[in-house]
Scaffold this motif. Structure first.
Motif, PDB file in Angstrom:
ATOM      1  N   CYS A  24     -23.022 -64.172  24.425  1.00 45.36           N
ATOM      2  CA  CYS A  24     -24.088 -64.192  25.430  1.00 45.36           C
ATOM      3  C   CYS A  24     -23.453 -64.487  26.786  1.00 45.36           C
ATOM      4  CB  CYS A  24     -25.133 -65.247  25.078  1.00 45.36           C
ATOM      5  SG  CYS A  24     -26.508 -65.318  26.264  1.00 45.36           S
ATOM      6  N   MET A  25     -23.497 -63.509  27.677  1.00 42.37           N
ATOM      7  CA  MET A  25     -22.788 -63.616  28.951  1.00 42.37           C
ATOM      8  C   MET A  25     -23.775 -63.639  30.119  1.00 42.37           C
ATOM      9  SD  MET A  25     -19.615 -63.599  27.858  1.00 42.37           S
ATOM     10  CE  MET A  25     -18.592 -63.275  29.299  1.00 42.37           C
ATOM     11  N   LEU A  26     -23.577 -64.583  31.027  1.00 45.91           N
ATOM     12  CA  LEU A  26     -24.321 -64.609  32.284  1.00 45.91           C
ATOM     13  C   LEU A  26     -23.654 -63.647  33.245  1.00 45.91           C
ATOM     14  CD1 LEU A  26     -26.472 -65.936  34.201  1.00 45.91           C
ATOM     15  CD2 LEU A  26     -24.658 -67.546  34.861  1.00 45.91           C
ATOM     16  N   VAL A  27     -24.421 -62.735  33.859  1.00 50.01           N
ATOM     17  CA  VAL A  27     -23.856 -61.766  34.782  1.00 50.01           C
ATOM     18  C   VAL A  27     -24.416 -61.997  36.177  1.00 50.01           C
ATOM     19  CG1 VAL A  27     -23.364 -59.996  33.055  1.00 50.01           C
ATOM     20  CG2 VAL A  27     -25.610 -60.057  34.124  1.00 50.01           C
ATOM     21  N   ALA A  28     -23.538 -61.954  37.182  1.00 50.48           N
ATOM     22  CA  ALA A  28     -23.936 -62.182  38.567  1.00 50.48           C
ATOM     23  C   ALA A  28     -23.446 -61.036  39.431  1.00 50.48           C
ATOM     24  CB  ALA A  28     -23.368 -63.512  39.066  1.00 50.48           C
ATOM     25  N   GLY A  29     -24.193 -60.757  40.488  1.00 45.20           N
ATOM     26  CA  GLY A  29     -23.859 -59.680  41.404  1.00 45.20           C
ATOM     27  C   GLY A  29     -25.142 -59.086  41.939  1.00 45.20           C
ATOM     28  N   GLN A  30     -25.095 -57.820  42.325  1.00 41.26           N
ATOM     29  CA  GLN A  30     -26.313 -57.133  42.746  1.00 41.26           C
ATOM     30  C   GLN A  30     -26.298 -55.712  42.211  1.00 41.26           C
ATOM     31  OE1 GLN A  30     -26.444 -56.021  47.090  1.00 41.26           O
ATOM     32  NE2 GLN A  30     -24.737 -57.473  47.213  1.00 41.26           N
ATOM     33  N   GLY A  31     -27.468 -55.086  42.254  1.00 39.55           N
ATOM     34  CA  GLY A  31     -27.585 -53.779  41.617  1.00 39.55           C
ATOM     35  C   GLY A  31     -27.889 -53.945  40.135  1.00 39.55           C
ATOM     36  N   PRO A  32     -27.709 -52.899  39.355  1.00 36.44           N
ATOM     37  CA  PRO A  32     -28.056 -52.937  37.918  1.00 36.44           C
ATOM     38  C   PRO A  32     -26.980 -53.638  37.089  1.00 36.44           C
ATOM     39  CG  PRO A  32     -27.212 -50.771  38.471  1.00 36.44           C
ATOM     40  CD  PRO A  32     -27.249 -51.553  39.767  1.00 36.44           C
ATOM     41  N   ILE A  48     -28.833 -63.709  36.489  1.00 37.00           N
ATOM     42  CA  ILE A  48     -29.124 -64.906  37.286  1.00 37.00           C
ATOM     43  C   ILE A  48     -30.632 -65.071  37.449  1.00 37.00           C
ATOM     44  CG2 ILE A  48     -28.985 -65.880  39.614  1.00 37.00           C
ATOM     45  CD1 ILE A  48     -26.404 -66.298  38.185  1.00 37.00           C
ATOM     46  N   GLU A  49     -31.327 -63.961  37.667  1.00 35.92           N
ATOM     47  CA  GLU A  49     -32.779 -64.032  37.864  1.00 35.92           C
ATOM     48  C   GLU A  49     -33.489 -64.490  36.591  1.00 35.92           C
ATOM     49  OE1 GLU A  49     -36.126 -64.325  39.810  1.00 35.92           O
ATOM     50  OE2 GLU A  49     -34.196 -63.870  40.751  1.00 35.92           O
ATOM     51  N   PHE A  86     -19.611 -59.784  38.776  1.00 24.89           N
ATOM     52  CA  PHE A  86     -19.380 -58.385  39.111  1.00 24.89           C
ATOM     53  C   PHE A  86     -19.064 -58.191  40.594  1.00 24.89           C
ATOM     54  CE2 PHE A  86     -21.705 -57.210  35.150  1.00 24.89           C
ATOM     55  CZ  PHE A  86     -20.748 -56.346  34.637  1.00 24.89           C
ATOM     56  N   GLY A  87     -19.767 -58.885  41.453  1.00 27.03           N
ATOM     57  CA  GLY A  87     -19.612 -58.710  42.893  1.00 27.03           C
ATOM     58  C   GLY A  87     -20.495 -59.683  43.628  1.00 27.03           C
ATOM     59  N   GLU A  88     -20.445 -59.622  44.971  1.00 30.46           N
ATOM     60  CA  GLU A  88     -21.198 -60.601  45.756  1.00 30.46           C
ATOM     61  C   GLU A  88     -22.704 -60.442  45.525  1.00 30.46           C
ATOM     62  OE1 GLU A  88     -19.943 -57.235  48.603  1.00 30.46           O
ATOM     63  OE2 GLU A  88     -19.106 -58.374  46.947  1.00 30.46           O
ATOM     64  N   PRO A  89     -23.404 -61.541  45.266  1.00 30.45           N
ATOM     65  CA  PRO A  89     -24.858 -61.494  45.062  1.00 30.45           C
ATOM     66  C   PRO A  89     -25.583 -61.480  46.403  1.00 30.45           C
ATOM     67  CG  PRO A  89     -24.077 -63.724  44.773  1.00 30.45           C
ATOM     68  CD  PRO A  89     -22.854 -62.892  45.061  1.00 30.45           C
ATOM     69  N   VAL A  90     -26.901 -61.394  46.341  1.00 31.19           N
ATOM     70  CA  VAL A  90     -27.707 -61.398  47.563  1.00 31.19           C
ATOM     71  C   VAL A  90     -27.997 -62.823  48.004  1.00 31.19           C
ATOM     72  CG1 VAL A  90     -29.903 -60.728  48.589  1.00 31.19           C
ATOM     73  CG2 VAL A  90     -28.706 -59.155  47.066  1.00 31.19           C
ATOM     74  N   ARG A  91     -28.489 -63.657  47.111  1.00 34.87           N
ATOM     75  CA  ARG A  91     -28.776 -65.067  47.433  1.00 34.87           C
ATOM     76  C   ARG A  91     -27.614 -65.922  46.927  1.00 34.87           C
ATOM     77  NH1 ARG A  91     -33.814 -67.057  48.681  1.00 34.87           N
ATOM     78  NH2 ARG A  91     -35.445 -65.496  49.037  1.00 34.87           N
ATOM     79  N   LEU A 124     -14.975 -64.338  33.892  1.00 41.45           N
ATOM     80  CA  LEU A 124     -14.295 -63.079  34.198  1.00 41.45           C
ATOM     81  C   LEU A 124     -14.820 -62.585  35.538  1.00 41.45           C
ATOM     82  CD1 LEU A 124     -15.177 -63.017  30.887  1.00 41.45           C
ATOM     83  CD2 LEU A 124     -13.564 -61.137  31.002  1.00 41.45           C
ATOM     84  N   ALA A 125     -13.933 -62.427  36.509  1.00 42.45           N
ATOM     85  CA  ALA A 125     -14.350 -62.048  37.853  1.00 42.45           C
ATOM     86  C   ALA A 125     -13.776 -60.694  38.237  1.00 42.45           C
ATOM     87  CB  ALA A 125     -13.911 -63.108  38.865  1.00 42.45           C
ATOM     88  N   CYS A 126     -14.620 -59.863  38.832  1.00 38.67           N
ATOM     89  CA  CYS A 126     -14.206 -58.537  39.294  1.00 38.67           C
ATOM     90  C   CYS A 126     -14.273 -58.493  40.821  1.00 38.67           C
ATOM     91  CB  CYS A 126     -15.142 -57.456  38.750  1.00 38.67           C
ATOM     92  SG  CYS A 126     -15.458 -57.564  36.984  1.00 38.67           S
ATOM     93  N   ASN A 127     -13.374 -57.692  41.416  1.00 39.20           N
ATOM     94  CA  ASN A 127     -13.464 -57.417  42.850  1.00 39.20           C
ATOM     95  C   ASN A 127     -13.173 -58.665  43.674  1.00 39.20           C
ATOM     96  OD1 ASN A 127     -14.026 -56.503  45.402  1.00 39.20           O
ATOM     97  ND2 ASN A 127     -16.131 -55.926  44.987  1.00 39.20           N
ATOM     98  N   MET A 128     -11.932 -58.831  44.092  1.00 42.90           N
ATOM     99  CA  MET A 128     -11.490 -60.052  44.768  1.00 42.90           C
ATOM    100  C   MET A 128     -11.327 -59.917  46.271  1.00 42.90           C
ATOM    101  SD  MET A 128      -8.594 -61.061  42.005  1.00 42.90           S
ATOM    102  CE  MET A 128      -8.327 -59.365  41.513  1.00 42.90           C
ATOM    103  N   ASP A 129     -11.732 -58.795  46.847  1.00 47.32           N
ATOM    104  CA  ASP A 129     -11.531 -58.607  48.285  1.00 47.32           C
ATOM    105  C   ASP A 129     -12.245 -59.683  49.087  1.00 47.32           C
ATOM    106  OD1 ASP A 129     -10.097 -56.391  47.660  1.00 47.32           O
ATOM    107  OD2 ASP A 129     -11.350 -54.963  48.755  1.00 47.32           O
TER     108      ASP A 129
END
Length: 326
Positions: A24-32, A48-49, A86-91, A124-129
């Motif tokens: 069971c994985m918590l996923v964070a970011g934006q989009g689908p 997150i929501e 996955f990537g930067e979230p909105v909030r 696990l983190a993606c996209n480090m820019d």
């Protein structure tokens, strides 16, 4: 014509992290993000929501979103076993708060906190820019690397310990370049390519991620052939993924034909001026401004591109010329 099998996104190598696919994985970011995780093979995903809805008392920064009445106790919510960024979230405040809550509670944010678990749940983190180029006149916008920087510092401030990553994926992680090599060789095989692939060409506009990653992987390839790994390269490879070979199982799939990974820097994005690329190693070492991730050691030579051209078309033409295809 470009098929999906020929495209690598920052999170694409997660397909090979099968040991987490049934957790069971918590996923964070934006989009689908939920759909993206499922497409990568993850069977049990919590957003997150969904976590915020299950535990409305956790998210308290925005006063307008605080519950007006005391909600009933949450029941039946699954224990979270890992976190995918996955990537930067909105909030940002919501995601930072809830991710920290999950790590501090060992995946049960509704429970009372007794002892802080450490090591914490796998992250696990993606996209480090740290930064990326947009249309704004100010040069660079915050990327997911900035969000990770906030998360790491909050966790350390709260616990006194370092936030650890199970894997860092996306440029400049060698995991991503290794996965690219794996897919390129698959494509070559499908197209009946008989000659062994000797060189990869990595094109990008960011010296601190695109060029750094390509040069780091080039060092990895050279060290693999020489059977010796420099300390700095070894440290960065281990930071990228503590069990890179075990996780990805690419050693048996990638033969030893690949000799180098050439970095080509274009001038249509983050990189604009020659001054952006350090040339004086002594000066850079003395006062470096390294935009790379915390877990990657800074080596000024790794941000120096093999070639600098104007745009992607010029980069492709250069690769054609180098391979005697033009």
């Amino acid at each position: 014509q470009v098929s999906p099998e020929q495209v690598i996104l920052s999170h694409s190598p997660l397909r090979l992290f099968s040991q987490f696919h049934h957790k069971c994985m918590l996923v964070a970011g934006q989009g689908p993000v939920e759909e993206n995780a499922q497409n990568l093979g993850f069977k049990h995903v919590v957003t997150i929501e969904a976590l915020r809805k299950a535990y409305p008392l956790l998210d308290m920064v925005d006063q307008s979103r605080r519950p007006k009445e005391l909600p009933p106790p949450t029941t039946g919510f699954p224990t979270i076993e890992g976190v995918i960024l996955f990537g930067e979230p909105v909030r940002w405040e919501t995601s930072l708060q809830l991710i920290i809550d999950v790590l501090l509670s060992n995946g049960n944010p509704g429970a009372e906190l007794k002892d802080t678990p450490y090591p914490h749940l796998p992250v696990l983190a993606c996209n480090m820019d740290l930064l990326w180029m947009a249309e704004a006149k100010m040069p660079s916008r915050f990327g997911h690397g900035t969000f990770l920087l906030c998360l790491e510092n909050i966790y350390k401030k709260v616990t006194g310990r370092e936030l650890k990553y199970e894997a860092l994926i996306g440029k400049p992680s060698p995991v991503t370049y290794r996965y690219a090599e794996y897919l390129i060789k698959q494509q070559a095989e499908k197209q009946g390519w008989k000659s062994p692939i000797r060189r990869l060409y990595a094109v990008g506009d960011n010296p601190m991620s695109d060029v750094y990653g390509a040069n780091l992987y080039n060092s990895y390839l050279k060290s693999a052939h020489q059977n010796q790994v420099q300390a700095g390269v070894k440290k960065s490879l281990q930071a990228a993924s503590p069990q890179t070979e075990d996780h990805l199982e690419l050693r048996k799939d990638c033969n030893n034909s690949l000799e180098s990974c050439e970095s080509i820097l274009v001038c249509t994005g983050v990189y604009r001026h020659q001054a952006d690329v350090p040339h004086n190693t002594e000066e850079c070492t003395k006062d470096p401004v390294f935009h790379g991730h915390r877990d990657f050691c800074f080596d000024p030579s790794l941000v120096e591109a093999s070639y600098i051209v104007q745009d992607v078309n010029d980069a492709v033409q250069l690769a054609f010329k180098k391979e005697n295809w033009s």
